[in-house]
Design an enzyme around this catalytic site. Sequence first.
Site, PDB file in Angstrom:
ATOM      1  N   ASP A  12      38.657  33.571  36.861  1.00  0.00           N
ATOM      2  CA  ASP A  12      39.445  32.655  37.698  1.00  0.00           C
ATOM      3  C   ASP A  12      39.490  31.238  37.140  1.00  0.00           C
ATOM      4  O   ASP A  12      39.591  30.267  37.893  1.00  0.00           O
ATOM      5  CB  ASP A  12      38.890  32.615  39.140  1.00  0.00           C
ATOM      6  N   LYS A  15      43.405  31.150  33.670  1.00  0.00           N
ATOM      7  CA  LYS A  15      43.985  31.778  32.480  1.00  0.00           C
ATOM      8  C   LYS A  15      45.464  32.096  32.686  1.00  0.00           C
ATOM      9  O   LYS A  15      46.266  31.972  31.769  1.00  0.00           O
ATOM     10  CB  LYS A  15      43.224  33.073  32.143  1.00  0.00           C
ATOM     11  N   GLY A  39      43.170  38.833  38.678  1.00  0.00           N
ATOM     12  CA  GLY A  39      44.214  38.244  39.513  1.00  0.00           C
ATOM     13  C   GLY A  39      44.647  36.942  38.874  1.00  0.00           C
ATOM     14  O   GLY A  39      43.950  35.941  38.977  1.00  0.00           O
ATOM     15  N   HIS A  40      45.757  36.972  38.150  1.00  0.00           N
ATOM     16  CA  HIS A  40      46.207  35.782  37.414  1.00  0.00           C
ATOM     17  C   HIS A  40      47.407  35.160  38.128  1.00  0.00           C
ATOM     18  O   HIS A  40      48.454  35.766  38.245  1.00  0.00           O
ATOM     19  CB  HIS A  40      46.538  36.151  35.966  1.00  0.00           C
TER      20      HIS A  40
END
Length: 423
Positions: A12, A15, A39-40
Amino acid sequence: MNVAVVGAQWGDEGKGKLIDILSQDADITARYQGGNNAGHTVVVGNKEYIFHLLPSAILHKGKVCVIGNGVVVDPKALLEEIQGLGQRGVHVTPQRLKIAGLSHVVMPYHRILDGLRESKRKNKIGTTGRGIGPCYADKVTRCGIRMIDMTNPRILKSKLEDNLREKNDIFKNVFGYSDFSFGDIFKEYAEYGKKLEKYICDTATYLNRAIDQKKSVLFEGAQGTFLDIDFGTYPFVTSSNSVVGGVCSGTGVPPTKIDQVIACVKAYTTRVGEGPFPTEFSTALMEEIRTKGNEFGATTGRPRRCGWFDSVMVRYAVMLNGVAKLAIMKLDVLDGLDKIKICTGYKYKGKISKDFPMDFEALCKAKPVYEQLNGWMTPTTGIRRYNNLPLNARRYIERLEELLEVDVKYISIGTKRDEIIVR
Ligand code: IMO
Ligand code: MG
């Protein structure tokens, strides 16, 4: 130039945003490990996108995205992601998405086992519950099912039969869980195979040929160095190599073809899930930073634990990943603080160490040694040039550069695409 972006903390780090920016200049963006535990988040205008399996570059038309062999793919989650994007006008075609035939498939029994094992553990890991660990475990114990197998009903049948023979025994006798139906799973996964076949190819050959033809590849790390299966805070880690070494085994691109590594860090530290966290805040600051930074997991929605920047950790990450440039994300979240601390060492059994400890107890009991800097107490989100940042913000960044012995190239001061300073 082929660049790898890795997380240097516990995931987190931002990225997604950095990849979104850098992928504009790359022909291909490739994921090399992890799965839909990632989770991006990417914010474009007033639209927010959260990617779990697809590389964050999929938003750029004309760019190719690759899901490498080191990724574990939940076909249900992937199809939902592709469909969700389609509804928002982003069309994922086989020209734009290539999935490694050799990547392993997350099966229903992986997801269920992930939950069952967590419920039995006294020391819970706090996994995302996506079946990632059990899927990688099957890969290593050589009973995994790969993407290419899903497209061949004979192979899928034989592998699934073998798996269920063993798994139904274990699930029944160890966990008191009912049988998995061969028929249902076979039908469901053969269908996924048909739907995904057009994307599946030999991505190692594709990537190497593209590089030989002078195309540029951006490698998108998921998770972070301290969630790495080898170098992270084991056992509170994920089940893959999120460090840059994972790029080679996870895509088939050799180290000689990786030109540069950029590490992403938050201007502070967060962690979601269980495990040691030496610089974790006391309650008051925790609330403040969590609210300002919107620190809730993009995959599970869990509140993230927050703390001061830990230069002991990040220095270790810089070494492990051969980091050339650093991207400091979410600097604006610190805008309102009058004092800011940086951890420069750990105190354990009366001794101060600047090295990240191997011993789990030493890490759990380490008392961070802090250096305190003055905050800048002014908003930074509108700033686009480094020299326009408040003096104390520049002092903070330059002190981090000294401690980490690496240059900071990107500074993010907001969630939107253009809210970034490039030095
Ligand atoms: P991105 O790519 C933050 C954490 C989980 C848990 C541990 C193991 O968005 O940075 P797993 O489901 O992987 O077996 O869970 O790893 N975790 C993450 N934390 N960001 C992530 O991904 C993560 N992916 C897994 O919370 O502590
Ligand atoms: Mg995330």
